[in-house]
Design a protein around this motif. Sequence first.
Motif, PDB file in Angstrom:
ATOM      1  N   ALA A  71      32.348  39.078  41.904  1.00 47.21           N
ATOM      2  CA  ALA A  71      30.944  39.292  42.251  1.00 47.21           C
ATOM      3  C   ALA A  71      30.515  40.695  41.859  1.00 47.21           C
ATOM      4  CB  ALA A  71      30.740  39.095  43.754  1.00 47.21           C
ATOM      5  N   LEU A  72      29.321  40.791  41.262  1.00 47.49           N
ATOM      6  CA  LEU A  72      28.757  42.072  40.827  1.00 47.49           C
ATOM      7  C   LEU A  72      29.628  42.769  39.795  1.00 47.49           C
ATOM      8  CD1 LEU A  72      27.729  43.397  44.367  1.00 47.49           C
ATOM      9  CD2 LEU A  72      26.268  42.228  42.706  1.00 47.49           C
ATOM     10  N   ASN A  73      30.551  41.997  39.195  1.00 45.15           N
ATOM     11  CA  ASN A  73      31.518  42.560  38.247  1.00 45.15           C
ATOM     12  C   ASN A  73      32.242  43.761  38.860  1.00 45.15           C
ATOM     13  OD1 ASN A  73      32.910  42.582  35.775  1.00 45.15           O
ATOM     14  ND2 ASN A  73      31.505  44.087  34.891  1.00 45.15           N
ATOM     15  N   ALA A  74      32.535  43.660  40.153  1.00 51.55           N
ATOM     16  CA  ALA A  74      33.189  44.770  40.850  1.00 51.55           C
ATOM     17  C   ALA A  74      34.645  44.944  40.431  1.00 51.55           C
ATOM     18  CB  ALA A  74      33.124  44.541  42.361  1.00 51.55           C
ATOM     19  N   ARG A  91      35.452  49.444  45.674  1.00 49.94           N
ATOM     20  CA  ARG A  91      34.713  48.903  44.538  1.00 49.94           C
ATOM     21  C   ARG A  91      33.664  47.882  44.981  1.00 49.94           C
ATOM     22  NH1 ARG A  91      40.184  47.494  41.187  1.00 49.94           N
ATOM     23  NH2 ARG A  91      41.207  49.530  41.503  1.00 49.94           N
ATOM     24  N   LEU A  92      33.667  47.537  46.259  1.00 43.28           N
ATOM     25  CA  LEU A  92      32.691  46.578  46.791  1.00 43.28           C
ATOM     26  C   LEU A  92      31.686  47.265  47.700  1.00 43.28           C
ATOM     27  CD1 LEU A  92      34.911  43.461  47.617  1.00 43.28           C
ATOM     28  CD2 LEU A  92      33.134  43.612  45.863  1.00 43.28           C
ATOM     29  N   SER A  93      31.349  48.491  47.380  1.00 40.51           N
ATOM     30  CA  SER A  93      30.453  49.274  48.241  1.00 40.51           C
ATOM     31  C   SER A  93      29.057  48.666  48.327  1.00 40.51           C
ATOM     32  CB  SER A  93      30.358  50.719  47.734  1.00 40.51           C
ATOM     33  OG  SER A  93      29.886  50.752  46.401  1.00 40.51           O
ATOM     34  N   ARG A  94      28.675  47.834  47.355  1.00 41.70           N
ATOM     35  CA  ARG A  94      27.354  47.210  47.373  1.00 41.70           C
ATOM     36  C   ARG A  94      27.328  45.925  48.203  1.00 41.70           C
ATOM     37  NH1 ARG A  94      26.223  46.588  41.140  1.00 41.70           N
ATOM     38  NH2 ARG A  94      24.302  45.577  41.906  1.00 41.70           N
ATOM     39  N   ARG A 129      33.115  41.660  52.660  1.00 41.62           N
ATOM     40  CA  ARG A 129      33.934  42.101  51.534  1.00 41.62           C
ATOM     41  C   ARG A 129      35.224  41.297  51.382  1.00 41.62           C
ATOM     42  NH1 ARG A 129      33.114  48.709  52.161  1.00 41.62           N
ATOM     43  NH2 ARG A 129      30.827  48.643  51.872  1.00 41.62           N
ATOM     44  N   GLU A 130      35.865  40.975  52.485  1.00 42.30           N
ATOM     45  CA  GLU A 130      37.102  40.201  52.381  1.00 42.30           C
ATOM     46  C   GLU A 130      36.848  38.830  51.782  1.00 42.30           C
ATOM     47  OE1 GLU A 130      40.916  38.704  55.074  1.00 42.30           O
ATOM     48  OE2 GLU A 130      39.410  40.068  55.936  1.00 42.30           O
ATOM     49  N   SER A 131      35.751  38.197  52.150  1.00 36.37           N
ATOM     50  CA  SER A 131      35.417  36.885  51.585  1.00 36.37           C
ATOM     51  C   SER A 131      35.194  36.976  50.082  1.00 36.37           C
ATOM     52  CB  SER A 131      34.171  36.320  52.266  1.00 36.37           C
ATOM     53  OG  SER A 131      34.403  36.054  53.629  1.00 36.37           O
ATOM     54  N   ALA A 190      36.357  39.244  48.018  1.00 39.82           N
ATOM     55  CA  ALA A 190      37.612  39.562  47.342  1.00 39.82           C
ATOM     56  C   ALA A 190      38.551  38.358  47.321  1.00 39.82           C
ATOM     57  CB  ALA A 190      38.288  40.752  48.033  1.00 39.82           C
ATOM     58  N   SER A 191      38.546  37.577  48.380  1.00 38.40           N
ATOM     59  CA  SER A 191      39.422  36.411  48.433  1.00 38.40           C
ATOM     60  C   SER A 191      39.037  35.379  47.383  1.00 38.40           C
ATOM     61  CB  SER A 191      39.380  35.787  49.831  1.00 38.40           C
ATOM     62  OG  SER A 191      39.886  36.681  50.800  1.00 38.40           O
ATOM     63  N   VAL A 192      37.746  35.217  47.147  1.00 40.00           N
ATOM     64  CA  VAL A 192      37.294  34.303  46.092  1.00 40.00           C
ATOM     65  C   VAL A 192      37.792  34.783  44.730  1.00 40.00           C
ATOM     66  CG1 VAL A 192      35.266  33.453  44.858  1.00 40.00           C
ATOM     67  CG2 VAL A 192      35.293  33.452  47.356  1.00 40.00           C
ATOM     68  N   ALA A 193      37.678  36.079  44.479  1.00 39.06           N
ATOM     69  CA  ALA A 193      38.139  36.640  43.204  1.00 39.06           C
ATOM     70  C   ALA A 193      39.644  36.452  43.044  1.00 39.06           C
ATOM     71  CB  ALA A 193      37.765  38.122  43.126  1.00 39.06           C
ATOM     72  N   ALA A 194      40.398  36.699  44.103  1.00 40.85           N
ATOM     73  CA  ALA A 194      41.850  36.537  44.041  1.00 40.85           C
ATOM     74  C   ALA A 194      42.216  35.072  43.793  1.00 40.85           C
ATOM     75  CB  ALA A 194      42.492  37.031  45.334  1.00 40.85           C
ATOM     76  N   GLY A 195      41.471  34.149  44.410  1.00 39.78           N
ATOM     77  CA  GLY A 195      41.730  32.734  44.182  1.00 39.78           C
ATOM     78  C   GLY A 195      41.513  32.323  42.736  1.00 39.78           C
ATOM     79  N   ALA A 196      40.493  32.906  42.100  1.00 42.00           N
ATOM     80  CA  ALA A 196      40.234  32.600  40.695  1.00 42.00           C
ATOM     81  C   ALA A 196      41.384  33.089  39.813  1.00 42.00           C
ATOM     82  CB  ALA A 196      38.915  33.234  40.255  1.00 42.00           C
TER      83      ALA A 196
END
Length: 223
Positions: free
Chosen positions: A86-89, A145-148, A154-156, A158-164
């Motif tokens: 998300a947001l290319n973070a 890196r998820l300050s926005r 934030r955990e949700s 990041a978890s989606v990104a890790a799952g991908a």
Amino acid sequence: MHTVGKFVLGLMGQLRAKPAAGDSAMSVSLPLPEKQGGLPLMEALAMRHSSREFSPEPLPLPLLSNLLWAAYGINREDGGRTAPSALNAQEIDIFVALPSGAYRYDAATHTLILVAASDIRSTTGYQDFVDEAPLDLVYVADYMRLSRVPFNQRESYASVAAGAIAQNVYLFAASNNLATVLRAWIDRTAIAEALGLTHDQQVLLSQTVGYTSIIKKNQEHGD
């Protein structure tokens, strides 16, 4: 070490890394990844599965290079990755636990950077197979890196990104006759201490990768 013994050590806060096997190189330059070949996508999806039987045989460096690029490498000139965020973070870091040490994958240089000169594989999960499998991938979120993104979300994200990323690893494994399994039953505190993480970083998941013990046995018997 058996699962029960590791779990008890985890409850006691005493799950620790082991000495590294051999010298721990400060960095490992990976060969250029091969970006062609492999199974067609639909065939790889049909073969995707989890496995908990691994040979200790190490992966050759070219195969490890291809694996890490497939997982979360740079696939565009603008720095885009093989997995979305998300947001290319690009908040996920992949740490690679090898017998020779623990390394962070630097996608920009396609290099492994040493973070711990010890064998942390046994800390990456309670299951006994993680001790001898050739490598474990640890997915760590860097929330700076998820300050926005609102803090409580934030955990949700990041978890989606890790799952991908993990699914990329599954499809690569299916396409290259490798075994893999994604694991959430882990001692996140022990892993964070072994990797020397900061308070802004969180261990999300681990994923074991290697040859299957069945394939290795067949290779040894010439099948």
